[in-house]
Design a protein around this motif. Sequence first.
Motif, short mmCIF file in Angstrom:
data_model
loop_
_atom_site.label_atom_id
_atom_site.label_comp_id
_atom_site.label_asym_id
_atom_site.label_seq_id
_atom_site.Cartn_x
_atom_site.Cartn_y
_atom_site.Cartn_z
N LEU A 207 0.85 -1.18 0.00
CA LEU A 207 0.00 0.00 0.00
C LEU A 207 0.89 1.24 0.00
N SER A 208 0.64 2.17 -0.93
CA SER A 208 1.49 3.35 -1.07
C SER A 208 0.63 4.61 -1.05
N PRO A 209 0.17 5.03 0.13
CA PRO A 209 -0.78 6.14 0.20
C PRO A 209 -0.16 7.47 -0.21
N ARG A 210 -0.73 8.08 -1.24
CA ARG A 210 -0.30 9.40 -1.71
C ARG A 210 -1.24 10.50 -1.23
N ARG A 211 -2.53 10.21 -1.24
CA ARG A 211 -3.52 11.19 -0.78
C ARG A 211 -4.65 10.44 -0.07
N ILE A 212 -5.22 11.10 0.94
CA ILE A 212 -6.41 10.61 1.63
C ILE A 212 -7.44 11.72 1.57
N VAL A 213 -8.67 11.36 1.22
CA VAL A 213 -9.77 12.33 1.18
C VAL A 213 -10.93 11.70 1.95
N GLN A 214 -11.56 12.47 2.81
CA GLN A 214 -12.75 11.98 3.49
C GLN A 214 -13.99 12.35 2.69
N ALA A 215 -14.76 11.35 2.32
CA ALA A 215 -15.97 11.58 1.54
C ALA A 215 -17.07 12.14 2.44
N LYS A 216 -18.16 12.59 1.82
CA LYS A 216 -19.25 13.19 2.58
C LYS A 216 -19.92 12.20 3.52
N ASP A 217 -19.82 10.90 3.20
CA ASP A 217 -20.41 9.89 4.09
C ASP A 217 -19.47 9.46 5.21
N GLY A 218 -18.29 10.11 5.30
CA GLY A 218 -17.34 9.82 6.36
C GLY A 218 -16.31 8.76 6.03
N THR A 219 -16.48 8.04 4.91
CA THR A 219 -15.48 7.05 4.53
C THR A 219 -14.21 7.74 4.05
N LEU A 220 -13.12 6.98 4.06
CA LEU A 220 -11.81 7.49 3.63
C LEU A 220 -11.47 6.90 2.26
N LEU A 221 -11.15 7.77 1.32
CA LEU A 221 -10.73 7.38 -0.02
C LEU A 221 -9.22 7.56 -0.10
N ILE A 222 -8.51 6.48 -0.40
CA ILE A 222 -7.05 6.44 -0.33
C ILE A 222 -6.49 6.21 -1.72
N ALA A 223 -5.70 7.15 -2.21
CA ALA A 223 -5.00 6.98 -3.49
C ALA A 223 -3.67 6.30 -3.22
N SER A 224 -3.49 5.11 -3.81
CA SER A 224 -2.28 4.31 -3.59
C SER A 224 -1.49 4.24 -4.89
N LYS A 243 -4.33 2.19 -7.34
CA LYS A 243 -5.74 2.05 -7.02
C LYS A 243 -6.25 3.24 -6.21
N VAL A 244 -7.57 3.36 -6.14
CA VAL A 244 -8.24 4.11 -5.09
C VAL A 244 -8.93 3.09 -4.20
N LEU A 245 -8.66 3.14 -2.89
CA LEU A 245 -9.28 2.24 -1.93
C LEU A 245 -10.26 3.03 -1.06
N ARG A 246 -11.20 2.32 -0.47
CA ARG A 246 -12.22 2.97 0.36
C ARG A 246 -12.42 2.15 1.63
N ILE A 247 -12.27 2.84 2.77
CA ILE A 247 -12.49 2.21 4.06
C ILE A 247 -13.35 3.12 4.93
N LYS A 248 -13.92 2.55 5.99
CA LYS A 248 -14.62 3.38 6.95
C LYS A 248 -13.60 4.08 7.85
N ALA A 249 -14.08 5.06 8.61
CA ALA A 249 -13.19 5.82 9.47
C ALA A 249 -12.61 4.99 10.60
N ASP A 250 -13.15 3.79 10.84
CA ASP A 250 -12.55 2.89 11.83
C ASP A 250 -11.68 1.82 11.18
N GLY A 251 -11.51 1.90 9.85
CA GLY A 251 -10.66 0.96 9.14
C GLY A 251 -11.36 -0.25 8.57
#
Length: 432
Positions: A207-224, A243-251
């Motif tokens: 996993l190579s996180p370059r950017r993290i953005v929090q979506a309006k629903d609270g999930t985290l969108l991770i650009a790897s 990829k872009v990955l999506r997780i909840k705020a608790d992982g």
Amino acid sequence: MLKVSRAMSAVALVLALTPAAGAWSQPAAPAAAIPSFPPGPDYAGVAGSAAENARIAGLCGANRNAKDGYVPTPLLPDQAHAPKPAKTEAFKVETVAKLDRSVGLAFLPDGKMLVSQRAGGLRVVDAKGQVSEPVKGAPEIAGVMGTSNTGPVLDRDFAKTRILYYGYTAAPPAKGEPFMGRIMKARLSADDMSLEDAKTIYEDKYLSPRRIVQAKDGTLLIASAEVADRGPNPQSMTDPRGKVLRIKADGTIPKDNPYLKTAGANPALYAVGFRDIQAAALNPTTGELWVGENEPMGGDELNRIKAGANYGFPIISYGRQNNGGMINGGKTVQEGLEQPVYYWTPSIAPSGMAFYTGKALPAWTGSVFVGAMSGQQLVRLQMKNGRVVAEEKLLLDQCKRMKDVSQGPDGAIYLITDMSPSEILRIVPAGK
């Protein structure tokens, strides 16, 4: 439930999920097969700006992209080389602070800036440019992917909870094993000087996180990121790179992620087929994620992200391999693969993105701003109905790589330069 797009053929999907076969890749171009594209007059990428490019070359020296004359034909006429806008703003640039080479910033509720640094760690910068001592509790990073950390990203309820997120790569757990990418969740102390209750909420090898953005629903969108110039990882359904990955705020994994029913796929995947996304922001009107993607050599992309979609790298690309060889024979279009909203040839190396909603610079309201590293500029994209209708090159005469872009609470535009040391720059109206 989100629907999976027709991103891959059945054969391609089987290959992507088969460890022995791997995903789609191609051999390196032999030297004899590398075509020559004589340099054009316009490395900055805006038609008719040859004289301006010559002026900037006199100030800054030759740009490394100036020799690239490859100009592929877009599928749609508005995908590249947009005209200059009819109106702009008179502005001035102020230097707020200088500090160790930095990556990104977030504005705290009191207007101070929380800044992440390339070597790891965080500092606080106040309105007068005073730089704090390092924030305690930040994790150690391993520089296995160039810029190996991203953030900080303040949770949408930060004013109440002081929760933030931070992504980074860590050294392999043992010699010969892959490096680990991690997403950390922590609470910033009341005095801004330490991270409390820090914990890893998500991790994966490669996993190579370059950017993290929090979506309006609270999930985290991770650009790897992926750094290889011809695959295969971006087309793998198991590898997180490209990829872009999506997780909840608790992982944990959201129940509506698009590939949950794809047997063998990484359940965190949200969109696939990228190279190296280093710019990402939510459209404040639609809530959609937009990204800026670095291709190997030319063809850098602006993309609107759709759940379950395949953005094509390296099956299609408007760029080339790092040695100048063609990517998949120069193929730029294939059914089922997404086209970029916009692309740049030659490269600009996009990094940092902001949708400008402020009133301090009213002629720019509604524009998308994208920083550029190798292009040494700030790009303003004038938008209409989700398409680029004009492009303006700013700060070329600064001769600096731009790493991050943010809108401040005062309506000014803030930038971090990718230099040693970094500068925090502020763009304000000329009359102020």
